[in-house]
Motif scaffolding. Structure first.
Motif, short mmCIF file in Angstrom:
data_model
loop_
_atom_site.label_atom_id
_atom_site.label_comp_id
_atom_site.label_asym_id
_atom_site.label_seq_id
_atom_site.Cartn_x
_atom_site.Cartn_y
_atom_site.Cartn_z
N GLU A 3 31.72 -17.58 38.10
CA GLU A 3 32.42 -18.87 38.26
C GLU A 3 31.59 -19.85 39.07
OE1 GLU A 3 36.78 -20.63 39.69
OE2 GLU A 3 36.36 -18.48 39.86
N GLN A 39 28.81 -21.09 36.71
CA GLN A 39 29.32 -22.03 35.71
C GLN A 39 29.62 -23.40 36.32
OE1 GLN A 39 32.72 -20.10 33.92
NE2 GLN A 39 31.49 -18.41 33.09
N SER A 40 30.15 -23.43 37.53
CA SER A 40 30.44 -24.69 38.21
C SER A 40 29.15 -25.46 38.50
CB SER A 40 31.20 -24.44 39.50
OG SER A 40 32.45 -23.84 39.24
N GLU A 99 26.23 -25.13 36.90
CA GLU A 99 25.66 -25.56 35.62
C GLU A 99 26.39 -26.79 35.10
OE1 GLU A 99 26.05 -22.00 33.33
OE2 GLU A 99 24.02 -21.28 33.83
N HIS A 100 27.71 -26.79 35.25
CA HIS A 100 28.49 -27.93 34.75
C HIS A 100 28.09 -29.22 35.47
CE1 HIS A 100 31.92 -30.05 33.02
NE2 HIS A 100 32.14 -30.54 34.24
N LEU A 101 27.98 -29.16 36.78
CA LEU A 101 27.65 -30.37 37.53
C LEU A 101 26.21 -30.81 37.30
CD1 LEU A 101 29.53 -30.13 40.93
CD2 LEU A 101 30.17 -31.31 38.85
N ASN A 150 24.62 -30.49 34.62
CA ASN A 150 24.54 -31.03 33.26
C ASN A 150 25.40 -32.28 33.06
OD1 ASN A 150 22.79 -29.00 32.38
ND2 ASN A 150 24.48 -27.61 31.91
N ASN A 151 26.15 -32.68 34.09
CA ASN A 151 27.05 -33.83 33.95
C ASN A 151 26.88 -34.78 35.15
OD1 ASN A 151 29.09 -33.29 31.53
ND2 ASN A 151 28.72 -31.33 32.57
N GLN A 209 29.88 -37.05 36.11
CA GLN A 209 30.94 -36.41 36.88
C GLN A 209 30.53 -36.23 38.34
OE1 GLN A 209 32.60 -32.80 35.26
NE2 GLN A 209 33.94 -32.47 37.01
#
Length: 370
Positions: free
Chosen positions: A324, A327-328, A330-332, A334-335, A338
């Motif tokens: 988790e 994933q958090s 990687e998400h930030l 890549n964005n 946000q």
């Protein structure tokens, strides 16, 4: 008003509890409602240059015995000097009050930062737990008011130590002004160059010890290529972190920084991409506040005090769930849009911990006792 402070931590602790006390003195020095502060200190310190002393007098032990045994003075002898000075309120800033106050009745306040020694006893040895419990129980019984630095600490005081709820005021702590400034690119470039920082990186700030849970963060970035910068002194737990890094050939991915000034750290925050703080337990988590003031998106633990500090627009994780956390991150990464939105909303949220709020809350508390 004239306020007396138990100032041992102010002068002899360079981080957490020391920062809390120094910030209070700094904030209230600018408040015209306070005439003078008496800072009760066990011995000379090299941190005096970090303390706002414009309205302050440092009070040291008097007499050869108390000078020879300053720890005993803090418990048993300090009250004599408190009684002879013109003090309206005495405030123990780190969970302790002197054991005697003499004939003169001075209102007493104590700040409790956390009761982690009870909620997470595995991080403390047996004798420390006994000593902390005795000190805290005495303080909360004899204090006229108790300051809890978070709603979580208030709940813990009631649950673990049966503190009187009506005596507890939640007054959040702020952070040093240095983290509230916007620095130029040249200022940030100087820090990048000094510490050989990568262009983008994850930042974590705090002592590298078990409850800070840095190893989970290191495991989460394994195989991602995301650089990680760890800022803080190292405890024994750090050996596990270094071993994992060595075993997985991550030496070029993780950078350790120690002995950094507050001014340099403030610039470093503004160089970072994401702040990740998967701590298992805190009283509040000041590095989160510093990151929000630096307009840095925050990933932190979803339970305990962390949502109080980080606000609704930060990203929350299970601190022991490596997948988790990864994933958090990687998400930030890549964005970027946000990240920017989180940073802006976090900056709005963190204003509730501004100096003016802390000053107003403490003033109201002290006035209620005088």
């Amino acid at each position: 008003m004239n306020i007396g402070y138990d100032a041992k931590r102010i002068f002899h602790n360079n981080t957490g509890l020391g920062n809390y006390g120094r910030d209070i003195v700094r904030i209230l020095t600018d408040n015209p409602g306070f005439q003078h502060f008496y800072l009760f200190n066990t011995k000379k310190s090299n941190l005096e240059n970090k303390v706002a002393l414009q309205k302050a007098t440092i009070v040291y032990p008097k007499g050869w015995f108390w000078k020879a045994f300053p720890s005993l003075w803090r418990l048993f002898g300090q009250w004599k000097q408190i009684n002879v000075d013109s003090i309206d309120v005495f405030h123990g800033l780190s969970g302790e009050l002197p054991l005697q106050f003499g004939a003169k009745r001075i209102p007493r306040v104590v700040t409790i930062h956390d009761v982690i020694f009870l909620s997470h006893p595995q991080y403390y040895n047996f004798f420390d737990r006994i000593i902390y419990r005795l000190k805290f129980q005495y303080a909360i019984k004899h204090a006229d008011r108790i300051v809890a630095i978070s709603e979580q600490t208030k709940r813990d005081l009631i649950h673990y130590l049966k503190a009187n709820q009506s005596k507890i005021s939640v007054i959040y702590q702020g952070c040093n002004d240095v983290y509230k400034k916007t620095y130029s690119e040249s200022d940030k470039d100087a820090v990048r160059k000094k510490f050989n920082l990568p262009k983008t990186f994850i930042l974590n700030v705090g002592t590298i010890q078990a409850r800070k849970n840095v190893l989970s963060l290191v495991k989460a970035i394994h195989g991602t290529g995301f650089p990680l910068v760890l800022v803080g002194q190292e405890k024994g737990y750090a050996k596990q972190v270094h071993e994992y890094i060595d075993q997985n050939d991550m030496g070029q991915q993780v950078l350790f920084i120690k002995n950094i000034t507050s001014a340099e750290l403030a610039r470093l925050y503004q160089c970072a991409t994401v702040f990740c703080y998967p701590s298992l337990c805190e009283g509040f988590g000041i590095p989160i506040i510093e990151a929000l003031y630096s307009k840095l998106p925050v990933i932190t633990t979803r339970n305990g005090c962390f949502p109080e500090a980080a606000g609704p627009d930060s990203m929350f994780i299970d601190p022991v769930n490596i997948s988790e956390i990864r994933q958090s991150l990687e998400h930030l990464f890549n964005n970027p849009d946000q990240r920017e939105q989180m940073a802006e909303k976090g900056y709005v949220y963190v204003q509730r911990f501004a100096d003016s709020q802390v000053s107003g809350d403490l003033t109201q508390l002290y006035k209620s006792l005088v």
